[in-house]
Design a protein around this motif. Structure first.
Motif: not given
Length: 322
Positions: A251, A258, A260, A269, A271
């Motif tokens: 990432v 964020w 993630l 990904l 979230y």
């Protein structure tokens, strides 16, 4: 994670538990200073892992086990000083299948009614047996019934004296789908008629579907009591999964703000966010992905279930206050 304190003075409470602890011989403490109010006419689900204290708490409320400390009242009656009146307000469907094997279904349900001093009411017994699909078995001896049918008989016995409070301790354990549907239909009808329902269950989707409020017990302590909708709103999270066009090795640092997670193949990904607080996070994340040259071909969202919340509460390492 900290939740609001459990209310200790619900004015319409039909069951009130105050400072109840239970220590068995040998020193095992099954319950630790439990405070709980159960509202008149609600469906209350008590959740917890095996050995958490669910059955002990129910047994104390029903007067079958004496608390080491604290008091319990049921429909205004102290369960120790006024046991008979308190117990008459309660119907209990236990986990274990124990019935009078050589009696008929009709006889054992009618006898249960008489034990509580209720006058015979064949029409009411008939209604219970029909509601539980037992009518065609009314003259059968219990020893000849299947396990699912025996479970139905236990429910009928618990309802025989028209209790105001009904405890269902793991009522779905080992029963067939048909009985489960019959039982939950009956539970809803009872609640509509004013009966208070307290259930423990391993089928958390049932609690999510049926309950008005949820209590979670862990190691003898009641860690959460909350309205189901409020609990899911406070502790539930949503996830946005983005399927990428090209895999990522890691990432990018520019996306660190964020929370993630990247799948092992680098193509997804995820979230995680609080839907109640995240007003702009998704839009900002998507814009940042574009800035970083990361393109996705699909996205999907999901929401935490009550089971997810339960698991996080029971297994989290942080102290949870109730």
């Amino acid at each position: 994670m900290t939740l609001p304190p459990v209310a200790v003075a619900i004015t319409d409470a039909i069951v009130s538990v105050r400072g109840v602890s239970k220590t068995y011989a040998g020193g095992f403490q099954a319950l630790k200073n439990v405070h709980l109010d159960i509202r008149r006419g609600e469906i209350f689900a008590l959740l917890g892992p095996n050995g958490a204290g669910k059955t002990t708490l129910i047994s104390v409320i029903c007067g079958m086990v004496n608390a080491s400390e604290g008091t319990v009242t049921a429909d205004g009656h102290d369960t120790v000083r006024d046991y008979r009146a308190a117990r008459a307000a309660i119907g209990l469907v236990p986990q274990e299948l124990h019935t009078d094997s050589f009696e008929t279904v009709w006889a054992t349900v009618s006898f249960s009614r008489g034990l509580f001093g209720k006058a015979p009411n064949p029409a009411y017994i008939e209604k219970i047996l029909k509601d539980l699909s037992l009518w065609d078995k009314k003259d059968s001896k219990i020893l000849a019934l299947s396990g699912g049918m025996k479970r139905r008989v236990l429910i009928a016995k618990a309802l025989s004296h028209e209790p105001k409070i009904l405890f269902l301790d793991e009522p779905s354990a080992g029963v067939d789908v048909e009985l489960r549907h019959d039982m939950w239909r009956l539970v809803r009808e009872l609640r509509e008629a004013g009966t208070t329902i307290i259930l423990t269950t391993h089928y958390i989707e049932e609690a999510e579907d049926m309950a008005d409020r949820i209590g979670v017990i862990r190691k003898g302590e009641l860690i959460v009591v909350e309205e189901k909708a409020t609990l899911m709103r406070q502790l539930g999270q949503k996830q946005l999964a983005l399927t990428l066009q090209q895999p990522l090795a890691t990432v990018p640092a520019a996306l660190a703000q964020w929370p993630l997670t990247l799948s092992t193949d680098g193509l997804t990904l995820t979230y995680s966010f609080d839907a109640q607080k995240d007003d702009t996070g998704i839009a900002e994340l998507l814009a940042a992905l574009g800035t970083e040259g990361i393109h996705f071909k699909d996205l999907r969202s999901s929401e935490s279930s009550l089971e997810d919340i339960f698991v996080s509460l029971v297994h989290e390492n942080k102290e949870v206050t109730a």
